[in-house]
Design a protein around this motif. Structure first.
Motif, short mmCIF file in Angstrom:
data_model
loop_
_atom_site.label_atom_id
_atom_site.label_comp_id
_atom_site.label_asym_id
_atom_site.label_seq_id
_atom_site.Cartn_x
_atom_site.Cartn_y
_atom_site.Cartn_z
N PRO A 133 26.41 16.00 11.08
CA PRO A 133 25.49 16.69 12.00
C PRO A 133 25.88 16.50 13.45
O PRO A 133 26.27 15.40 13.88
N GLY A 137 22.90 19.94 18.01
CA GLY A 137 22.56 21.11 17.22
C GLY A 137 21.13 21.11 16.70
O GLY A 137 20.47 20.07 16.60
N LEU A 138 20.64 22.30 16.33
CA LEU A 138 19.29 22.44 15.81
C LEU A 138 19.13 21.77 14.45
O LEU A 138 18.07 21.23 14.13
N TRP A 139 20.18 21.78 13.63
CA TRP A 139 20.06 21.25 12.27
C TRP A 139 19.76 19.76 12.26
O TRP A 139 19.12 19.26 11.34
N GLY A 148 19.32 17.04 8.66
CA GLY A 148 18.34 16.50 9.60
C GLY A 148 18.04 15.03 9.37
O GLY A 148 17.19 14.46 10.05
N ARG A 174 32.78 22.98 16.22
CA ARG A 174 31.37 23.03 15.88
C ARG A 174 31.11 24.29 15.06
O ARG A 174 31.70 25.33 15.33
N PRO A 180 18.18 26.89 11.19
CA PRO A 180 17.73 26.31 9.91
C PRO A 180 16.33 26.79 9.53
O PRO A 180 15.35 26.05 9.53
N GLY A 206 25.37 23.46 14.50
CA GLY A 206 24.65 22.46 13.73
C GLY A 206 25.51 21.32 13.22
O GLY A 206 25.02 20.21 13.02
#
Length: 256
Positions: A133, A137-139, A148, A174, A180, A206
């Motif tokens: 991860p 990133g959003l994940w 996550g 990346r 997600p 992510g």
């Protein structure tokens, strides 16, 4: 805290998991297009990403952390999965040409110990591919997906860790710009998200995908993390498919 293997399987059975898996498949194949005659290994939950290479590699093994759990793989063939400790792989030195690590480094109690083992089992020209991860990133911020959980990394952190553990970084990118979310219309446009995201906001992918090469040095200059006396016995024959679950590997001993 490791993600349980059942939770990983359940995630990859969802539409979002299938979209993520397809994008990862494409990225891994781009990094390692062909591996005829090579010895391939995976650590973590790598089995789904090893499957496309089964017909071309000389040998393959999926090392699954005991804290995560394990399931037999591949289907309709002899089992090639072994349950292991994160810092002690039941493989002899220089036994792999390629090692894929996914759903693993972010959960490791001692990431340096994991990479130390990766360095040991890789051949002199061995390559390591890390998927983990991305801190930005959003994940990494959404705990309804496996990405996550655990400790996300920045690119600089991974670079420093690899350098400390005697790896030379070859490439870093990346990926997984798809949000997600469980909205199907977004998942269907996953390839477009990858194209747009890699150009418009590349820092916020992510996942990080980093390839590194084993670096060789004189024994007298070996870093303290690497300079440990070890006694390794070769992994016994893997359990044949038909058992309900692979047993933890026996016959492995380490002496520090």
């Amino acid at each position: 805290m490791w993600t349980d293997v059942v939770d990983l399987q359940n995630f990859y059975a969802t539409p979002l998991g299938q979209a993520a898996r397809q994008l990862l498949h494409q990225a891994i194949r781009k990094a390692w297009p062909r591996m005829p005659g090579l010895r391939l290994g995976g650590y973590g939950f790598a089995s789904p990403y090893l499957t496309p290479y089964l017909a071309e590699v000389r040998a393959t093994v999926s090392l699954m952390p005991s804290a995560q759990g394990a399931t037999p793989w591949p289907e309709s063939q002899d089992n090639r999965v072994c349950m292991v400790a994160e810092d002690c792989f039941p493989l002899p030195d220089l036994s792999l040409d390629r090692l894929l690590v996914v759903h693993a480094l972010e959960h490791a109690t001692r990431p340096a110990g994991l990479l130390r083992e990766a360095w040991r089992v890789l051949d002199a020209e061995g390559r390591l591919l890390l998927i983990l991860p991305n801190r930005r990133g959003l994940w990494a911020r959404v705990d309804r997906t496996p990405f996550g959980w655990g400790q996300p990394f920045s690119r600089a952190q991974v670079t420093r860790l690899l350098n400390d553990m005697l790896f030379e970084q070859l490439s870093a990118e990346r990926m997984l710009f798809l949000p997600p979310t469980n909205r199907l219309w977004l998942q269907r446009s996953a390839p477009a998200w990858e194209r747009i995201g890699s150009r418009a906001f590349p820092r916020f992918g992510g996942l990080l995908m980093i390839e590194a090469r084993k670096r060789l040095i004189a024994p007298g200059l070996m870093a303290p993390e690497m300079a440990r006396q070890r006694v390794i016995r070769v992994l016994p024959s893997l359990t044949r498919r038909g058992n309900h679950a692979p047993a933890p590997a026996e016959g492995t001993e380490r002496r520090d």
